[in-house]
Design a protein around this motif. Structure first.
Motif, PDB file in Angstrom:
ATOM      1  N   THR A   1       0.833  -1.198   0.000  1.00 22.84           N
ATOM      2  CA  THR A   1       0.000   0.000   0.000  1.00 22.84           C
ATOM      3  C   THR A   1       0.866   1.245   0.000  1.00 22.84           C
ATOM      4  OG1 THR A   1      -1.362  -1.266   1.519  1.00 22.84           O
ATOM      5  CG2 THR A   1      -2.024   1.017   1.125  1.00 22.84           C
ATOM      6  N   PHE A   2       1.845   1.217   0.848  1.00 18.70           N
ATOM      7  CA  PHE A   2       2.778   2.332   0.948  1.00 18.70           C
ATOM      8  C   PHE A   2       3.485   2.520  -0.391  1.00 18.70           C
ATOM      9  CE2 PHE A   2       6.581   4.577   2.299  1.00 18.70           C
ATOM     10  CZ  PHE A   2       6.159   5.343   3.365  1.00 18.70           C
ATOM     11  N   TYR A   3       3.972   1.459  -0.943  1.00 25.03           N
ATOM     12  CA  TYR A   3       4.706   1.474  -2.212  1.00 25.03           C
ATOM     13  C   TYR A   3       3.873   2.116  -3.311  1.00 25.03           C
ATOM     14  CZ  TYR A   3       7.109  -0.423  -6.333  1.00 25.03           C
ATOM     15  OH  TYR A   3       7.754  -0.580  -7.527  1.00 25.03           O
ATOM     16  N   GLU A   4       2.573   1.805  -3.321  1.00 20.81           N
ATOM     17  CA  GLU A   4       1.722   2.319  -4.388  1.00 20.81           C
ATOM     18  C   GLU A   4       1.349   3.783  -4.204  1.00 20.81           C
ATOM     19  OE1 GLU A   4      -1.400  -0.594  -4.466  1.00 20.81           O
ATOM     20  OE2 GLU A   4       0.087  -2.040  -5.237  1.00 20.81           O
ATOM     21  N   THR A   5       1.305   4.249  -2.959  1.00 18.69           N
ATOM     22  CA  THR A   5       0.814   5.609  -2.735  1.00 18.69           C
ATOM     23  C   THR A   5       1.918   6.631  -2.462  1.00 18.69           C
ATOM     24  OG1 THR A   5       0.412   4.961  -0.468  1.00 18.69           O
ATOM     25  CG2 THR A   5      -1.495   5.006  -1.924  1.00 18.69           C
ATOM     26  N   PHE A   6       3.064   6.160  -2.038  1.00 15.15           N
ATOM     27  CA  PHE A   6       4.108   7.082  -1.610  1.00 15.15           C
ATOM     28  C   PHE A   6       4.846   7.667  -2.815  1.00 15.15           C
ATOM     29  CE2 PHE A   6       8.135   8.216   0.518  1.00 15.15           C
ATOM     30  CZ  PHE A   6       7.625   8.901   1.600  1.00 15.15           C
ATOM     31  N   LEU A   7       5.183   8.953  -2.737  1.00 15.02           N
ATOM     32  CA  LEU A   7       5.910   9.588  -3.839  1.00 15.02           C
ATOM     33  C   LEU A   7       7.409   9.292  -3.727  1.00 15.02           C
ATOM     34  CD1 LEU A   7       4.235  13.111  -3.797  1.00 15.02           C
ATOM     35  CD2 LEU A   7       3.955  11.324  -5.543  1.00 15.02           C
ATOM     36  N   PRO A   8       7.976   8.722  -4.769  1.00 10.84           N
ATOM     37  CA  PRO A   8       9.406   8.374  -4.724  1.00 10.84           C
ATOM     38  C   PRO A   8      10.304   9.579  -4.419  1.00 10.84           C
ATOM     39  CG  PRO A   8       8.391   7.513  -6.732  1.00 10.84           C
ATOM     40  CD  PRO A   8       7.350   8.327  -6.030  1.00 10.84           C
ATOM     41  N   THR A   9       9.882  10.765  -4.862  1.00 15.99           N
ATOM     42  CA  THR A   9      10.726  11.940  -4.597  1.00 15.99           C
ATOM     43  C   THR A   9      10.839  12.206  -3.093  1.00 15.99           C
ATOM     44  OG1 THR A   9       8.779  13.308  -4.892  1.00 15.99           O
ATOM     45  CG2 THR A   9      10.284  13.162  -6.774  1.00 15.99           C
ATOM     46  N   LEU A  10       9.766  11.865  -2.364  1.00 16.79           N
ATOM     47  CA  LEU A  10       9.827  12.056  -0.907  1.00 16.79           C
ATOM     48  C   LEU A  10      10.849  11.107  -0.289  1.00 16.79           C
ATOM     49  CD1 LEU A  10       6.091  12.502   0.176  1.00 16.79           C
ATOM     50  CD2 LEU A  10       7.780  14.256  -0.378  1.00 16.79           C
ATOM     51  N   ALA A  11      10.938   9.902  -0.834  1.00 17.79           N
ATOM     52  CA  ALA A  11      11.900   8.931  -0.296  1.00 17.79           C
ATOM     53  C   ALA A  11      13.325   9.444  -0.492  1.00 17.79           C
ATOM     54  CB  ALA A  11      11.726   7.584  -0.978  1.00 17.79           C
ATOM     55  N   ALA A  12      13.597   9.997  -1.677  1.00 19.56           N
ATOM     56  CA  ALA A  12      14.938  10.520  -1.941  1.00 19.56           C
ATOM     57  C   ALA A  12      15.251  11.672  -0.995  1.00 19.56           C
ATOM     58  CB  ALA A  12      15.049  10.971  -3.394  1.00 19.56           C
ATOM     59  N   GLN A  13      14.232  12.521  -0.763  1.00 18.82           N
ATOM     60  CA  GLN A  13      14.451  13.636   0.187  1.00 18.82           C
ATOM     61  C   GLN A  13      14.717  13.122   1.590  1.00 18.82           C
ATOM     62  OE1 GLN A  13      11.648  16.940   0.403  1.00 18.82           O
ATOM     63  NE2 GLN A  13      10.984  16.451  -1.669  1.00 18.82           N
ATOM     64  N   ALA A  14      13.932  12.113   1.980  1.00 19.90           N
ATOM     65  CA  ALA A  14      14.108  11.563   3.325  1.00 19.90           C
ATOM     66  C   ALA A  14      15.520  10.987   3.470  1.00 19.90           C
ATOM     67  CB  ALA A  14      13.061  10.481   3.598  1.00 19.90           C
ATOM     68  N   TYR A  15      16.024  10.350   2.425  1.00 24.62           N
ATOM     69  CA  TYR A  15      17.392   9.803   2.448  1.00 24.62           C
ATOM     70  C   TYR A  15      18.386  10.949   2.640  1.00 24.62           C
ATOM     71  CZ  TYR A  15      20.722   5.984   1.398  1.00 24.62           C
ATOM     72  OH  TYR A  15      21.686   5.002   1.477  1.00 24.62           O
ATOM     73  N   GLY A  16      18.182  12.025   1.879  1.00 24.42           N
ATOM     74  CA  GLY A  16      19.092  13.169   1.978  1.00 24.42           C
ATOM     75  C   GLY A  16      19.149  13.749   3.386  1.00 24.42           C
ATOM     76  N   PHE A  17      17.977  13.903   4.007  1.00 24.76           N
ATOM     77  CA  PHE A  17      17.963  14.444   5.373  1.00 24.76           C
ATOM     78  C   PHE A  17      18.577  13.451   6.360  1.00 24.76           C
ATOM     79  CE2 PHE A  17      14.597  17.326   3.677  1.00 24.76           C
ATOM     80  CZ  PHE A  17      15.229  18.522   3.997  1.00 24.76           C
ATOM     81  N   ALA A  18      18.320  12.184   6.142  1.00 23.13           N
ATOM     82  CA  ALA A  18      18.907  11.174   7.036  1.00 23.13           C
ATOM     83  C   ALA A  18      20.432  11.187   6.924  1.00 23.13           C
ATOM     84  CB  ALA A  18      18.363   9.790   6.699  1.00 23.13           C
ATOM     85  N   ASN A  19      20.935  11.423   5.707  1.00 19.20           N
ATOM     86  CA  ASN A  19      22.389  11.510   5.533  1.00 19.20           C
ATOM     87  C   ASN A  19      22.959  12.650   6.373  1.00 19.20           C
ATOM     88  OD1 ASN A  19      22.620   9.358   3.791  1.00 19.20           O
ATOM     89  ND2 ASN A  19      22.603  10.598   1.929  1.00 19.20           N
ATOM     90  N   TYR A  20      22.293  13.788   6.311  1.00 22.92           N
ATOM     91  CA  TYR A  20      22.757  14.934   7.106  1.00 22.92           C
ATOM     92  C   TYR A  20      22.733  14.582   8.599  1.00 22.92           C
ATOM     93  CZ  TYR A  20      22.697  19.258   9.696  1.00 22.92           C
ATOM     94  OH  TYR A  20      22.983  20.225  10.616  1.00 22.92           O
ATOM     95  N   HIS A  21      21.623  14.013   9.021  1.00 23.36           N
ATOM     96  CA  HIS A  21      21.384  13.679  10.425  1.00 23.36           C
ATOM     97  C   HIS A  21      22.451  12.711  10.943  1.00 23.36           C
ATOM     98  CE1 HIS A  21      19.269  11.949  13.859  1.00 23.36           C
ATOM     99  NE2 HIS A  21      18.297  12.837  13.743  1.00 23.36           N
ATOM    100  N   GLU A  22      22.655  11.630  10.227  1.00 20.86           N
ATOM    101  CA  GLU A  22      23.569  10.596  10.715  1.00 20.86           C
ATOM    102  C   GLU A  22      25.033  11.024  10.584  1.00 20.86           C
ATOM    103  OE1 GLU A  22      22.101   7.608  12.348  1.00 20.86           O
ATOM    104  OE2 GLU A  22      20.999   9.505  12.336  1.00 20.86           O
ATOM    105  N   TYR A  23      25.328  11.826   9.558  1.00 23.26           N
ATOM    106  CA  TYR A  23      26.705  12.321   9.436  1.00 23.26           C
ATOM    107  C   TYR A  23      27.041  13.205  10.635  1.00 23.26           C
ATOM    108  CZ  TYR A  23      31.005  14.147   7.430  1.00 23.26           C
ATOM    109  OH  TYR A  23      32.329  14.475   7.230  1.00 23.26           O
ATOM    110  N   GLY A  24      26.094  14.022  11.041  1.00 20.31           N
ATOM    111  CA  GLY A  24      26.331  14.890  12.200  1.00 20.31           C
ATOM    112  C   GLY A  24      26.511  14.101  13.485  1.00 20.31           C
ATOM    113  N   VAL A  25      25.762  13.015  13.612  1.00 17.78           N
ATOM    114  CA  VAL A  25      25.841  12.210  14.843  1.00 17.78           C
ATOM    115  C   VAL A  25      27.145  11.405  14.885  1.00 17.78           C
ATOM    116  CG1 VAL A  25      24.798  10.271  16.106  1.00 17.78           C
ATOM    117  CG2 VAL A  25      23.335  12.096  15.197  1.00 17.78           C
ATOM    118  N   PHE A  26      27.538  10.822  13.750  1.00 16.11           N
ATOM    119  CA  PHE A  26      28.664   9.875  13.769  1.00 16.11           C
ATOM    120  C   PHE A  26      29.998  10.456  13.292  1.00 16.11           C
ATOM    121  CE2 PHE A  26      24.965   7.236  14.239  1.00 16.11           C
ATOM    122  CZ  PHE A  26      25.368   6.474  15.330  1.00 16.11           C
TER     123      PHE A  26
END
Ligand SMILES: *[C@@H]1O[C@H](CO)[C@@H](O)[C@H](O)[C@H]1NC(C)=O
Ligand SMILES: *[C@@H]1O[C@H](CO)[C@@H](O)[C@H](O)[C@H]1NC(C)=O
Ligand SMILES: *[C@@H]1O[C@H](CO)[C@@H](O)[C@H](O)[C@H]1NC(C)=O
Ligand SMILES: *[C@@H]1O[C@H](CO)[C@@H](O)[C@H](O)[C@H]1NC(C)=O
Ligand SMILES: *[C@@H]1O[C@H](CO)[C@@H](O)[C@H](O)[C@H]1NC(C)=O
Ligand SMILES: *[C@@H]1O[C@H](CO)[C@@H](O)[C@H](O)[C@H]1NC(C)=O
Length: 382
Positions: free
Chosen positions: A208-233
């Motif tokens: 359900t998620f796969y069918e409704t979720f916008l792929p561009t949001l996933a890429a953005q979420a990855y980008g923010f997670a990269n910032y977040h985890e780089y700062g932590v580690f």
């Protein structure tokens, strides 16, 4: 005496491998205490593919990166040493290494033993060989999971979360977090909470998620997670507590590189199964991110970093080391990364540059973390 040299001059390599696809993994954003998670058949396939890739790179005599003299069919356990982080969500990393090893050293009819009564026995699954995996238990040995139970690290993480830069990023992320709201249920939408893993796992496993979720949001979420985890580690200095993941894993890496160089030591491959954190930290302390800013973030499932030890051919030259990276299974290429602005360094130079930051004893770890009770640290209290 002159040794006949084959096409490859590789003496060996230290390989760092991330686990494969798993079910959702929640980590407390302030302590990084993980919940239990499990490998999936997809994750096992990714690891198996990674193992096959490493086999074709290092264990195939026609490969330019063939490790000279390594046993190619039957593993020689003096040549191959395997470790895996037993923390970080339970069995997932150990099971990942199991899948990787099946691709690295697949079943072979040579995996037999002849018994006293003359009968020859072939290993199960057509001669599968069970290579010892040293399970690194975080409760007793902190080196592969050194950022949990570490109060000084928690303080570092909190400082990062209250920094001006972090607040700015959180503001930038707000539209994304709002767009995610319908998918997150009652999950906390605070930017300190990494929603990327949730999004990633849902995208892979929830139709359900796969069918409704916008792929561009996933890429953005990855980008923010990269910032977040780089700062932590990471940390502004390689010896700062934010770099603890690198400081502790180096206590395996540096001796392994020296072991590969040492003629009296049979070691040729050291394989270390880990989570994404030590990759981030290592790319920072080796200054690889300076040359390659795009690697400042999370590596995909079943990623690998290889520290290859090679000879140059000059008679008085010392063995050198170079770093290669393969980000997940969507590429079949290694990419070479610079360390300290260079394509490669002598093993001695690399050890000199990094040995000062190594946290290689439990006592040192307890001190760095200001931990006085957990993980055996009470032994160092008077
Ligand atoms: C030899 O020993 C193995 C293991 O105990 C057994 O399975 C096998 O039947 C024996 N073979 C003979 C010929 O006794
Ligand atoms: C996120 O959580 C932290 C810690 O609980 C808190 O200090 C911060 O104000 C929260 N931020 C937002 C935008 O809610
Ligand atoms: C799958 O995704 C849908 C849509 O976001 C959500 O309502 C549902 O709870 C998810 N299912 C699971 C098992 O997480
Ligand atoms: C490592 O990361 C920190 C941020 O935590 C940054 O200040 C530093 O410049 C990075 N080091 C390198 C070599 O890029
Ligand atoms: C790995 O690849 C993903 C895309 O699949 C990318 O978002 C991520 O930033 C890459 N990580 C590194 C460390 O290069
Ligand atoms: C270490 O922890 C103790 C409490 O366990 C605290 O009193 C002390 O201030 C801490 N020291 C540092 C340097 O954080």
């Amino acid at each position: 005496m002159v040794n006949a040299r084959s096409a490859s001059s590789l003496l060996g390599a230290v390989l760092l491998a991330r686990h494969g696809d798993r079910l959702e993994f929640f980590q407390d954003p302030t302590t990084y205490t993980p919940t239990e998670t499990y490998i999936t058949p997809l994750g096992s396939q990714q690891e198996f593919q990674l193992g096959s890739f490493l086999r074709s790179t290092y264990l195939t005599p026609s490969s330019l990166s063939y490790v000279n003299g390594i046993s190619t069919q039957l593993a020689d356990i003096n040549q191959v040493f395997v470790l895996a982080d037993a923390g970080g969500g339970g069995s997932v990393i150990l099971n990942s290494i199991g899948g990787l090893l099946q691709g690295l050293y697949p079943a072979t009819p040579e995996s037999t033993i002849t018994l006293a009564n003359g009968t020859t026995i072939l290993g199960p699954l057509g001669g599968y060989q069970y290579i010892p995996v040293h399970s690194v238990e975080p409760s007793t040995v902190p080196y592969l999971n050194s950022w949990t139970d570490c109060p000084v690290f928690d303080a570092h993480t909190s400082r990062f979360y209250s920094s001006e830069a972090f607040f700015q990023k959180a503001e930038e992320a707000q539209p994304l977090l709002d767009a995610l709201a319908p998918f997150l249920g009652d999950r906390d939408r605070n930017f300190t909470n990494m929603i990327f893993d949730f999004v990633n796992v849902q995208l892979v496993h929830n139709a359900t998620f796969y069918e409704t979720f916008l792929p561009t949001l996933a890429a953005q979420a990855y980008g923010f997670a990269n910032y977040h985890e780089y700062g932590v580690f990471t940390d502004s200095s390689a010896s700062g507590i934010g770099s603890i993941a690198a400081q502790t894993i180096l206590s395996y890496i540096l001796p392994a590189l020296q072991g590969i160089v040492d003629d009296s030591n049979a070691l040729k491959l050291e394989l270390i199964g880990i989570s994404y954190k030590p990759f981030i930290s290592l790319f920072n302390v080796t200054e690889a991110v300076d040359t390659h800013p795009d690697i400042a973030g999370i590596v995909d499932y079943a990623s690998v970093v290889a520290l290859e030890v090679f000879e140059t051919g000059g008679c008085n030259d010392e063995p050198r080391v170079r770093m290669k990276f393969r980000n997940g299974t969507s590429t079949d290429q290694f990419r070479q990364l610079f360390m300290f602005g260079k394509t490669d360094l002598s093993v001695t130079d690399l050890v000199d540059k990094l040995s000062g930051i190594v946290v290689g004893t439990t006592e040192k770890w307890c001190q760095a973390c200001n931990q006085t009770t957990a993980r055996g640290c009470s032994a160092y209290q008077n």
